[in-house]
Motif scaffolding. Sequence first.
Motif, PDB file in Angstrom:
ATOM      1  N   ARG A   1       8.708   7.654 -12.586  1.00 63.60           N
ATOM      2  CA  ARG A   1      10.078   8.099 -12.358  1.00 63.60           C
ATOM      3  C   ARG A   1      10.123   9.055 -11.169  1.00 63.60           C
ATOM      4  N   PHE A   2      11.321   9.260 -10.656  1.00 61.35           N
ATOM      5  CA  PHE A   2      11.522  10.113  -9.494  1.00 61.35           C
ATOM      6  C   PHE A   2      11.772  11.550  -9.946  1.00 61.35           C
TER       7      PHE A   2
ATOM      8  N   SER B   1       0.841  -1.197   0.000  1.00 60.47           N
ATOM      9  CA  SER B   1       0.000   0.000   0.000  1.00 60.47           C
ATOM     10  C   SER B   1       0.875   1.246   0.000  1.00 60.47           C
ATOM     11  N   MET B   2       0.452   2.222  -0.775  1.00 65.11           N
ATOM     12  CA  MET B   2       1.168   3.498  -0.821  1.00 65.11           C
ATOM     13  C   MET B   2       0.314   4.526  -1.552  1.00 65.11           C
ATOM     14  N   ILE B   3       0.634   5.798  -1.310  1.00 62.67           N
ATOM     15  CA  ILE B   3       0.053   6.893  -2.082  1.00 62.67           C
ATOM     16  C   ILE B   3       1.203   7.745  -2.583  1.00 62.67           C
ATOM     17  N   LEU B   4       1.344   7.799  -3.901  1.00 59.03           N
ATOM     18  CA  LEU B   4       2.359   8.620  -4.546  1.00 59.03           C
ATOM     19  C   LEU B   4       1.710   9.914  -5.027  1.00 59.03           C
ATOM     20  N   ASP B   5       2.364  11.026  -4.779  1.00 55.80           N
ATOM     21  CA  ASP B   5       1.912  12.327  -5.268  1.00 55.80           C
ATOM     22  C   ASP B   5       2.867  12.773  -6.355  1.00 55.80           C
TER      23      ASP B   5
ATOM     24  N   PHE C   1       4.869   9.517 -15.261  1.00 54.24           N
ATOM     25  CA  PHE C   1       4.445  10.039 -13.960  1.00 54.24           C
ATOM     26  C   PHE C   1       5.688  10.342 -13.142  1.00 54.24           C
ATOM     27  N   PHE C   2       5.956  11.627 -12.909  1.00 56.73           N
ATOM     28  CA  PHE C   2       7.070  12.032 -12.069  1.00 56.73           C
ATOM     29  C   PHE C   2       6.575  12.142 -10.630  1.00 56.73           C
ATOM     30  N   ALA C   3       6.965  11.202  -9.790  1.00 52.49           N
ATOM     31  CA  ALA C   3       6.553  11.201  -8.382  1.00 52.49           C
ATOM     32  C   ALA C   3       7.481  12.099  -7.580  1.00 52.49           C
ATOM     33  N   PHE C   4       6.881  13.010  -6.789  1.00 52.31           N
ATOM     34  CA  PHE C   4       7.711  13.894  -5.972  1.00 52.31           C
ATOM     35  C   PHE C   4       7.396  13.828  -4.488  1.00 52.31           C
ATOM     36  N   ASP C   5       6.410  13.005  -4.087  1.00 55.13           N
ATOM     37  CA  ASP C   5       6.110  12.901  -2.661  1.00 55.13           C
ATOM     38  C   ASP C   5       5.479  11.549  -2.370  1.00 55.13           C
ATOM     39  N   LEU C   6       5.634  11.111  -1.125  1.00 55.34           N
ATOM     40  CA  LEU C   6       5.092   9.843  -0.656  1.00 55.34           C
ATOM     41  C   LEU C   6       4.242  10.137   0.578  1.00 55.34           C
ATOM     42  N   LEU C   7       2.930   9.912   0.470  1.00 58.74           N
ATOM     43  CA  LEU C   7       2.004  10.304   1.527  1.00 58.74           C
ATOM     44  C   LEU C   7       1.600   9.149   2.441  1.00 58.74           C
TER      45      LEU C   7
ATOM     46  N   ILE D   1      12.422   3.666  -3.580  1.00 55.30           N
ATOM     47  CA  ILE D   1      11.342   2.933  -4.249  1.00 55.30           C
ATOM     48  C   ILE D   1      11.345   3.205  -5.744  1.00 55.30           C
ATOM     49  N   ILE D   2      11.692   4.446  -6.132  1.00 57.18           N
ATOM     50  CA  ILE D   2      11.496   4.858  -7.523  1.00 57.18           C
ATOM     51  C   ILE D   2      12.777   5.281  -8.236  1.00 57.18           C
TER      52      ILE D   2
END
Length: 324
Positions: free
Chosen positions: A163-164, A87-91, A126-132, A154-155
């Motif tokens: 991508r990060f 489980s995770m939420i990527l922003d 999708f450039f992920a910049f935060d992990l909620l 993770i990324i």
Amino acid sequence: MTKTLRKKTVPAAPADPMPRRVEPCVATLVDKPPKGPQWAFEVKWDGYRLAVHVEPGEVRAITRGGYDWTRKFALIVAEARQLGHASMILDGEAVVLDDQGRSDFGLLQRAVGKKPSLHEPSEIIFFAFDLLYLDGHDLRSLPLGERRSRLEPIIAGRTGPIRFSEEVHADGAEFFRAACELGLEGIIAKRRDKPYHSGRRPEWLKIKCTRRDWFVIVGYERSTVPGAIGRLLLAAKKGDGLVYVGGCGTGWSNKESVQLRELLDAIPAKRPPVSLKRKGAIFSEPLLVAEVEYRAWTQDGKLRHPSFKRVGQRAEEVEVYHLD
């Protein structure tokens, strides 16, 4: 003979229930980058803001406005299943890059749209910049620096659809100058020591190379060219309503001008969407938005030297300029 009773193992409940949706943190527009070691800088991506929710039996892509666009971003969703966490939420931001590696909102619109396009959904990144949220734990109360330190392993290094979004280790003013020289939209500055809060926040700042925002089209004035538009009438959001912020009379071709007028004539307003007494104004329902480039604001709250860039729909995940 005594029997030993074995207790059944029951999976432990997550320490923090996973929210179905998180209202995103939104950056505040400022004129120049902040100074100080507490600020982290990233590229400002020009795309659709997404939260990717990963759960044991489901992965969802939720837009900034709360719409479920999982089907539109199927490859991103498939990649999220392979990240190795239950489980995770990527922003982050979904984008399409041009030939020079710059995010282009128009290319993204065509890639996710129904019309034929040279750009396929497979080109969306999708450039992920935060992990909620991660494996049963809500991370929003942690400082940004700690959330990013958990996101990076993770990324980081992935070259597929997810991508990060890298931090740029540079002076903010120098990075901003370089970003503008490269033709990027701008940069984002974030406080490393702050938790994640929903809504527009002062700990996240956006600095644009040119001022370029979305405004609601509330009508037009006719052109001297038959069937064309002379000026678009524009409005910004204020509270639950709209406020007139001026007219825009440049930036389109003759063909685009005629097409815009046809679109607006198809949605005439029953009553003016804004308080404006202007002879020759033809009002339309506030369903369409225009991206406009401009230099600054006048003292009476109007756009200075606006130029039309493209048209969109309010139902899309565009951020209409807000005066509050």
